[in-house]
Design a protein around this motif. Structure first.
Motif, mmCIF file in Angstrom:
data_model
loop_
_atom_site.group_PDB
_atom_site.id
_atom_site.type_symbol
_atom_site.label_atom_id
_atom_site.label_comp_id
_atom_site.label_asym_id
_atom_site.label_seq_id
_atom_site.Cartn_x
_atom_site.Cartn_y
_atom_site.Cartn_z
ATOM 1 N N ARG A 71 -29.533 60.518 -12.323
ATOM 2 C CA ARG A 71 -30.451 59.460 -12.684
ATOM 3 C C ARG A 71 -31.482 59.077 -11.767
ATOM 4 N NH1 ARG A 71 -33.373 56.126 -14.007
ATOM 5 N NH2 ARG A 71 -33.296 54.572 -15.331
ATOM 6 N N ARG A 72 -31.091 58.822 -10.503
ATOM 7 C CA ARG A 72 -32.030 58.617 -9.170
ATOM 8 C C ARG A 72 -33.208 59.400 -9.292
ATOM 9 N NH1 ARG A 72 -27.065 57.960 -6.393
ATOM 10 N NH2 ARG A 72 -27.775 59.848 -5.308
ATOM 11 N N SER A 73 -32.894 60.651 -9.739
ATOM 12 C CA SER A 73 -33.950 61.605 -9.658
ATOM 13 C C SER A 73 -35.354 61.411 -10.338
ATOM 14 C CB SER A 73 -33.556 62.992 -9.870
ATOM 15 O OG SER A 73 -33.442 63.436 -11.391
ATOM 16 N N GLY A 74 -35.145 60.688 -11.315
ATOM 17 C CA GLY A 74 -36.474 60.306 -12.218
ATOM 18 C C GLY A 74 -36.449 61.254 -13.280
ATOM 19 N N GLU A 75 -37.209 60.874 -14.126
ATOM 20 C CA GLU A 75 -37.304 61.567 -15.652
ATOM 21 C C GLU A 75 -38.114 63.014 -15.273
ATOM 22 O OE1 GLU A 75 -38.743 60.390 -20.133
ATOM 23 O OE2 GLU A 75 -39.183 58.779 -18.432
ATOM 24 N N PRO A 76 -37.233 64.088 -15.745
ATOM 25 C CA PRO A 76 -36.453 64.011 -17.067
ATOM 26 C C PRO A 76 -34.891 64.153 -16.696
ATOM 27 C CG PRO A 76 -37.449 66.324 -16.455
ATOM 28 C CD PRO A 76 -37.877 65.355 -15.490
ATOM 29 N N TRP A 77 -34.486 63.576 -15.419
ATOM 30 C CA TRP A 77 -33.404 63.395 -14.803
ATOM 31 C C TRP A 77 -32.716 64.867 -14.883
ATOM 32 C CZ3 TRP A 77 -34.176 59.905 -19.333
ATOM 33 C CH2 TRP A 77 -34.985 58.671 -18.709
ATOM 34 N N THR A 78 -33.385 65.567 -14.401
ATOM 35 C CA THR A 78 -32.775 67.150 -14.181
ATOM 36 C C THR A 78 -32.862 67.701 -12.573
ATOM 37 O OG1 THR A 78 -33.734 67.804 -16.459
ATOM 38 C CG2 THR A 78 -33.133 69.607 -14.748
ATOM 39 N N LEU A 79 -31.914 68.224 -12.326
ATOM 40 C CA LEU A 79 -31.841 68.974 -10.876
ATOM 41 C C LEU A 79 -31.052 70.434 -11.175
ATOM 42 C CD1 LEU A 79 -30.523 66.089 -8.845
ATOM 43 C CD2 LEU A 79 -32.865 66.930 -8.722
ATOM 44 N N THR A 80 -31.349 71.156 -10.101
ATOM 45 C CA THR A 80 -30.772 72.410 -10.343
ATOM 46 C C THR A 80 -29.379 72.203 -9.549
ATOM 47 O OG1 THR A 80 -31.494 73.068 -8.151
ATOM 48 C CG2 THR A 80 -32.670 73.822 -9.888
ATOM 49 N N THR A 81 -28.335 73.093 -9.752
ATOM 50 C CA THR A 81 -27.120 72.883 -9.036
ATOM 51 C C THR A 81 -27.296 72.992 -7.495
ATOM 52 O OG1 THR A 81 -26.734 75.466 -9.399
ATOM 53 C CG2 THR A 81 -25.965 73.707 -10.888
ATOM 54 N N ARG A 82 -28.132 74.065 -7.024
ATOM 55 C CA ARG A 82 -28.488 73.861 -5.657
ATOM 56 C C ARG A 82 -28.822 72.286 -5.034
ATOM 57 N NH1 ARG A 82 -31.124 78.473 -2.360
ATOM 58 N NH2 ARG A 82 -29.195 79.208 -2.755
ATOM 59 N N GLU A 83 -30.029 71.749 -5.921
ATOM 60 C CA GLU A 83 -30.310 70.540 -5.328
ATOM 61 C C GLU A 83 -29.194 69.515 -5.435
ATOM 62 O OE1 GLU A 83 -35.072 70.370 -6.953
ATOM 63 O OE2 GLU A 83 -33.384 70.607 -8.424
ATOM 64 N N LEU A 84 -28.323 69.473 -6.428
ATOM 65 C CA LEU A 84 -27.187 68.523 -6.853
ATOM 66 C C LEU A 84 -26.152 68.689 -5.328
ATOM 67 C CD1 LEU A 84 -26.322 68.884 -10.338
ATOM 68 C CD2 LEU A 84 -27.083 66.994 -9.179
ATOM 69 N N THR A 85 -26.203 70.143 -4.924
ATOM 70 C CA THR A 85 -25.223 70.392 -3.883
ATOM 71 C C THR A 85 -25.612 69.697 -2.438
ATOM 72 O OG1 THR A 85 -24.386 72.444 -4.889
ATOM 73 C CG2 THR A 85 -24.280 72.029 -2.341
ATOM 74 N N GLN A 87 -27.928 67.177 -2.411
ATOM 75 C CA GLN A 87 -28.092 65.549 -2.575
ATOM 76 C C GLN A 87 -26.791 64.897 -2.342
ATOM 77 O OE1 GLN A 87 -30.806 64.131 -5.055
ATOM 78 N NE2 GLN A 87 -32.287 65.981 -5.027
ATOM 79 N N THR A 88 -25.712 65.743 -2.984
ATOM 80 C CA THR A 88 -24.349 65.121 -3.071
ATOM 81 C C THR A 88 -23.487 65.370 -1.885
ATOM 82 O OG1 THR A 88 -23.359 66.820 -4.400
ATOM 83 C CG2 THR A 88 -24.127 64.856 -5.480
ATOM 84 N N LEU A 89 -23.880 66.417 -0.887
ATOM 85 C CA LEU A 89 -23.218 66.772 0.148
ATOM 86 C C LEU A 89 -21.878 67.169 -0.048
ATOM 87 C CD1 LEU A 89 -24.542 64.071 2.707
ATOM 88 C CD2 LEU A 89 -25.269 66.398 2.309
ATOM 89 N N VAL A 90 -21.374 67.785 -1.184
ATOM 90 C CA VAL A 90 -20.203 68.372 -1.490
ATOM 91 C C VAL A 90 -20.447 69.975 -1.699
ATOM 92 C CG1 VAL A 90 -19.423 66.516 -2.642
ATOM 93 C CG2 VAL A 90 -20.460 68.118 -4.059
ATOM 94 N N THR A 91 -19.546 70.652 -1.776
ATOM 95 C CA THR A 91 -19.872 72.136 -1.883
ATOM 96 C C THR A 91 -20.219 72.566 -3.039
ATOM 97 O OG1 THR A 91 -17.511 72.443 -2.577
ATOM 98 C CG2 THR A 91 -17.760 72.201 -0.306
ATOM 99 N N ALA A 92 -20.885 73.888 -3.320
ATOM 100 C CA ALA A 92 -21.355 74.285 -4.483
ATOM 101 C C ALA A 92 -20.096 74.375 -5.458
ATOM 102 C CB ALA A 92 -21.981 75.548 -4.403
ATOM 103 N N GLY A 93 -19.017 74.788 -5.145
ATOM 104 C CA GLY A 93 -17.826 74.749 -6.106
ATOM 105 C C GLY A 93 -17.575 73.406 -6.491
ATOM 106 N N ALA A 94 -17.674 72.360 -5.708
ATOM 107 C CA ALA A 94 -17.380 71.025 -6.174
ATOM 108 C C ALA A 94 -18.502 70.728 -7.291
ATOM 109 C CB ALA A 94 -17.407 69.903 -5.083
#
Length: 176
Positions: A71-85, A87-94
């Motif tokens: 949601r914080r990423s802005g419209e269209p509220w889409t990130l890759t799984t790599r970007e999520l990893t 930005q959330t500072l958790v493992t790719a598996g998590a």
């Protein structure tokens, strides 16, 4: 028994704890007790409050972290799984587990990404958008009330001091 100082028996005022150690181990520095003990206690109470609030809202912390990041990423509220990893500072598996659970619940959708042949894009759905906005609004309003004892200047000063302390500590900055 849980780890000190988070256990229920750690109710002595920090000053009394420091005085006892001054008596029992003369010469050992004890001034940190006056900062770290209340800090641990406040962190424990705030974490408990957040867990209770999220339970009342029907969302778990890991899912809220995922939805909030999208949601914080802005419209269209889409990130890759790599970007999520990242930005959330958790493992790719998590991240993969979080995304799979949120997709099953209709909160996100996965699709191939333009970022690369193996990249996966994760997009917040309409339902996910509604859930995150409601949860974040209610959580932040509740936490605002919890901090009501502090004025704006005190909050700013505390935030700066805690930030300086956090920046000086070893390890990953994985809280937030």
């Amino acid at each position: 028994m849980s780890d000190y100082p988070l256990d229920a028996t750690a109710a002595l005022p920090a000053g009394e704890i420091a005085a006892a150690w001054d008596r029992e181990l003369p010469g050992v520095p004890t001034s940190s007790i006056g900062v770290i003990t209340p800090l641990w206690r406040a962190a424990k109470r705030l974490a408990d409050e957040r867990r209770r609030t999220l339970a009342r809202l029907g969302v778990d912390g890991a899912t809220l972290d995922l939805l909030s990041t999208l949601r914080r990423s802005g419209e269209p509220w889409t990130l890759t799984t790599r970007e999520l990893t990242t930005q959330t500072l958790v493992t790719a598996g998590a991240v993969s587990q979080r995304v799979a659970r949120a997709e099953r619940d209709g909160l996100v959708a996965r699709a191939p990404s333009d970022a690369g042949r193996r990249a996966v894009a994760v997009t917040l759905t309409g339902e996910g958008h509604a859930v995150v906005e409601r949860a974040v609004r209610e959580l932040l309003e509740h936490e605002e009330r919890l901090l009501g004892v502090l004025g704006a200047d005190e909050r700013d000063a505390l935030g700066r001091l805690l930030g300086a302390l956090l920046d000086s500590l070893p390890g990953r900055d994985d809280v937030g």
